[in-house]
Design an enzyme around this catalytic site. Structure first.
Site, mmCIF file in Angstrom:
data_model
loop_
_atom_site.group_PDB
_atom_site.id
_atom_site.type_symbol
_atom_site.label_atom_id
_atom_site.label_comp_id
_atom_site.label_asym_id
_atom_site.label_seq_id
_atom_site.Cartn_x
_atom_site.Cartn_y
_atom_site.Cartn_z
ATOM 1 N N HIS A 1 72.574 42.904 1.482
ATOM 2 C CA HIS A 1 71.804 42.843 0.672
ATOM 3 C C HIS A 1 70.647 43.263 1.465
ATOM 4 O O HIS A 1 70.855 42.884 2.719
ATOM 5 C CB HIS A 1 71.157 41.772 -0.288
ATOM 6 C CG HIS A 1 70.668 40.207 0.325
ATOM 7 N ND1 HIS A 1 71.451 39.489 -0.105
ATOM 8 C CD2 HIS A 1 70.619 40.101 1.607
ATOM 9 C CE1 HIS A 1 70.369 38.498 0.188
ATOM 10 N NE2 HIS A 1 71.039 38.556 1.313
ATOM 11 N N ASP B 1 59.515 38.364 2.673
ATOM 12 C CA ASP B 1 60.460 37.609 1.010
ATOM 13 C C ASP B 1 59.223 36.941 1.413
ATOM 14 O O ASP B 1 59.575 35.947 2.747
ATOM 15 C CB ASP B 1 62.156 37.844 0.536
ATOM 16 C CG ASP B 1 62.556 37.474 2.022
ATOM 17 O OD1 ASP B 1 62.264 36.594 2.729
ATOM 18 O OD2 ASP B 1 63.312 38.445 1.613
ATOM 19 N N GLU C 1 68.944 42.902 -4.217
ATOM 20 C CA GLU C 1 70.647 42.948 -4.131
ATOM 21 C C GLU C 1 71.379 43.592 -4.375
ATOM 22 O O GLU C 1 70.514 44.717 -5.298
ATOM 23 C CB GLU C 1 70.580 41.397 -5.529
ATOM 24 C CG GLU C 1 69.788 40.209 -4.895
ATOM 25 C CD GLU C 1 70.453 39.640 -3.984
ATOM 26 O OE1 GLU C 1 71.606 39.673 -3.270
ATOM 27 O OE2 GLU C 1 70.362 38.035 -4.007
ATOM 28 N N ASN D 1 76.678 40.443 0.855
ATOM 29 C CA ASN D 1 76.530 41.602 -0.333
ATOM 30 C C ASN D 1 76.154 42.828 0.038
ATOM 31 O O ASN D 1 75.725 43.654 -0.801
ATOM 32 C CB ASN D 1 76.834 40.710 -1.647
ATOM 33 C CG ASN D 1 74.756 39.873 -1.211
ATOM 34 O OD1 ASN D 1 74.331 40.573 -0.499
ATOM 35 N ND2 ASN D 1 74.288 39.701 -2.552
#
Ligand code: PGA
Length: 266
Positions: free
Chosen positions: A139, A67, A144, A137
């Site tokens: 990801h 990313d 996400e 979380n």
């Protein structure tokens, strides 16, 4: 999934570096998938050391990062390009022309940029080994919760939790981007091998969800349950909420014997 539980972050990095070093020793044109974040820093330190002290050659390696922030200049200190240069690229003899991040600037079409990045991966022959971290979380990359399990490289808006988790890396007066280009979950699943590292208690819940929870967009990392060669390397703290820990420790002993005889890769 092959789950490996080790003592501490140092051992996690050491183990991950053995996978990378075997790949680049075995393959004429290895393609690495790389990640940013705190977790892989120790791995990169090991790779730098292997280059500096053992003259390990990286000149034949191509890399693709997971990313990059949207509309950020490569030389901005907060860009993932800067992170990779500082922690790895500038310290080894990789040809930086062969290091790719999924960039997208203000005046560029993110959909075109995503497609072009996917095409570059294909042109390089696909990713041999994708290094991953995991968010608290669940990801992977910037996929996400609620990301499509079939997603490919695209522009994503970051969640409040991820922005909060990453805010520690920005100075008070520094602009923190809220969008990023990221490989999709399908892009990640296309890698021949994926190696996810997780360390620390704050990852323990997400790690358990990923390994023993339902396959669900609620925990994007659970998509790795579909991968033929997913290796999850944990320290004790990150494994602390995992059910069946004794099984993984026992099974890993058997894997170690196989690895010692035949190596990690097919
Ligand atoms: P961290 O991030 O390594 O900084 O914990 C991992 C991730 O968000 O994927």
């Amino acid at each position: 999934m092959q789950v490996i539980i080790l003592e501490d972050p140092e051992q996690v990095a050491q183990h991950a570096s053995q996978w990378v070093l075997e790949l680049i020793a075995k393959k004429a044109k290895p393609v690495l998938g790389l990640a940013t974040g705190s977790t892989p820093i120790n791995l990169y330190k090991k790779l730098v050391k292997s280059h500096q002290e053992d003259q390990i050659d990286f000149s034949h390696v191509t890399s693709f990062n997971l990313d990059e922030y949207h509309n950020i200049d490569a030389d901005n200190a907060q860009s993932y390009r800067s992170f990779m240069k500082e922690n790895l690229f500038d310290e080894i003899n990789i040809d930086q022309k062969n290091t790719y991040l999924p960039t997208c600037y203000q005046n560029e079409n993110p959909r075109r940029q995503g497609l072009a990045f996917e095409e570059k991966i294909q042109h390089a022959g696909g990713i041999d080994l994708q290094i991953l971290g995991i968010g608290a979380n669940g990801h992977i990359g910037f996929n996400e919760p609620s990301s499509s399990l079939s997603s490919r490289t695209r522009l994503k808006t970051l969640t409040q939790q991820t922005l909060k988790d990453n805010s520690r890396l920005f100075k008070a007066d520094e602009y923190q981007p809220t969008m990023a280009m990221t490989m999709g979950i399908s892009t990640i699943l296309d890698a021949r091998y994926v190696l996810l590292m997780a360390t620390g208690k704050n990852k323990a819940k997400a790690v358990n969800e990923m390994i023993t929870g339902a396959l669900s967009a609620k925990c994007p990392a659970s998509a790795l349950q579909l991968h033929e060669h997913a290796i999850v390397v944990l320290d004790k703290a990150a494994a602390s909420e995992l059910t069946h820990q004794e099984y993984y420790i026992w099974a890993d002993k058997e894997h170690q014997k196989i690895n010692q005889t035949y190596g990690f890769f097919l």
